[in-house]
Design a protein around this motif. Sequence first.
Motif, PDB file in Angstrom:
ATOM      1  N   UNK A  30       0.833  -1.202   0.000  1.00  0.00           N
ATOM      2  CA  UNK A  30       0.000   0.000   0.000  1.00  0.00           C
ATOM      3  C   UNK A  30       0.868   1.253   0.000  1.00  0.00           C
ATOM      4  N   UNK A  31       1.942   1.221   0.762  1.00  0.00           N
ATOM      5  CA  UNK A  31       2.844   2.372   0.829  1.00  0.00           C
ATOM      6  C   UNK A  31       3.372   2.721  -0.565  1.00  0.00           C
ATOM      7  N   UNK A  32       3.802   1.716  -1.312  1.00  0.00           N
ATOM      8  CA  UNK A  32       4.312   1.957  -2.653  1.00  0.00           C
ATOM      9  C   UNK A  32       3.238   2.559  -3.559  1.00  0.00           C
ATOM     10  N   UNK A  68      -9.197  -0.233  -8.768  1.00  0.00           N
ATOM     11  CA  UNK A  68      -9.044  -1.626  -9.195  1.00  0.00           C
ATOM     12  C   UNK A  68      -7.653  -2.112  -8.815  1.00  0.00           C
ATOM     13  N   UNK A  69      -7.527  -2.492  -7.545  1.00  0.00           N
ATOM     14  CA  UNK A  69      -6.229  -2.912  -7.014  1.00  0.00           C
ATOM     15  C   UNK A  69      -6.466  -3.940  -5.912  1.00  0.00           C
ATOM     16  N   UNK A  70      -5.807  -5.097  -5.957  1.00  0.00           N
ATOM     17  CA  UNK A  70      -6.087  -6.158  -4.980  1.00  0.00           C
ATOM     18  C   UNK A  70      -5.741  -5.777  -3.543  1.00  0.00           C
ATOM     19  N   UNK A  71      -4.660  -5.015  -3.337  1.00  0.00           N
ATOM     20  CA  UNK A  71      -4.292  -4.614  -1.974  1.00  0.00           C
ATOM     21  C   UNK A  71      -5.306  -3.640  -1.393  1.00  0.00           C
ATOM     22  N   UNK A  72      -5.743  -2.696  -2.193  1.00  0.00           N
ATOM     23  CA  UNK A  72      -6.755  -1.745  -1.716  1.00  0.00           C
ATOM     24  C   UNK A  72      -8.070  -2.459  -1.464  1.00  0.00           C
TER      25      UNK A  72
END
Length: 225
Positions: A30-32, A68-72
């Motif tokens: 998430x940080x990246x 559209x992001x799996x970590x989010x």
Amino acid sequence: MIDKLNIQPVFSVPIIEATYSNHEQLNPKLRQIFLKAEKEKEKFGNKEEYVQKNENVFESRFDLFSWNNPEISSLRDFCWASLYQAIGKLNNYDLKTLEKLHMASSSWFHVTKKGGFFGVHNHANSAWSGVYCVDEGDQDDESIGSGLLSFLSPNMATTSYVDMSCSNLSSQYSRGNLQFKLKPGQLIMFPSWLLHEVKPYFGTRERITVAFNAWFKYSGEIKNR
């Protein structure tokens, strides 16, 4: 003689804490994502600022959990599961009732650099709000209060007179503010009306948090208690 003395806690404010169990793997990713987005201010920045802050705080637009992001998506699912569980406990709702509570929301992230702060505010037109810690940043020994998430006591007006009979009230009777030094993976949820602020941050590494607001419509039959 006193036969019975009963003291009841009333008008309490619920503050909910939860922890993402796998945050050691999730948060660096998430940080990246957030630091990359922070560099594209025109694309990802919030253009309508409502809360006092300075140029050392980047605030994203308010559609984060729709990205559209799996970590989010993983973070969103954790936040919503935690919030629904808390609502169920606080209202004594069963699963069937919770399934008829339909959520609308806004969500965003902050990247705070040295000297960044957020002024006192609440979140109008929402029922519940939350803050998730991605990276607490770093701090030196001289800045113990750096970056604290501080909730202002709604009982502040009661300090118009204080003596020893009421100056050391404990627990939920306290008149003091409630402060959190957020840790990675920690989620704090609270009623949106509650005034809060973020104290100036003095660390050198970016402090990164995610925030959300939520409000609900109920599709079932409302029964008076």
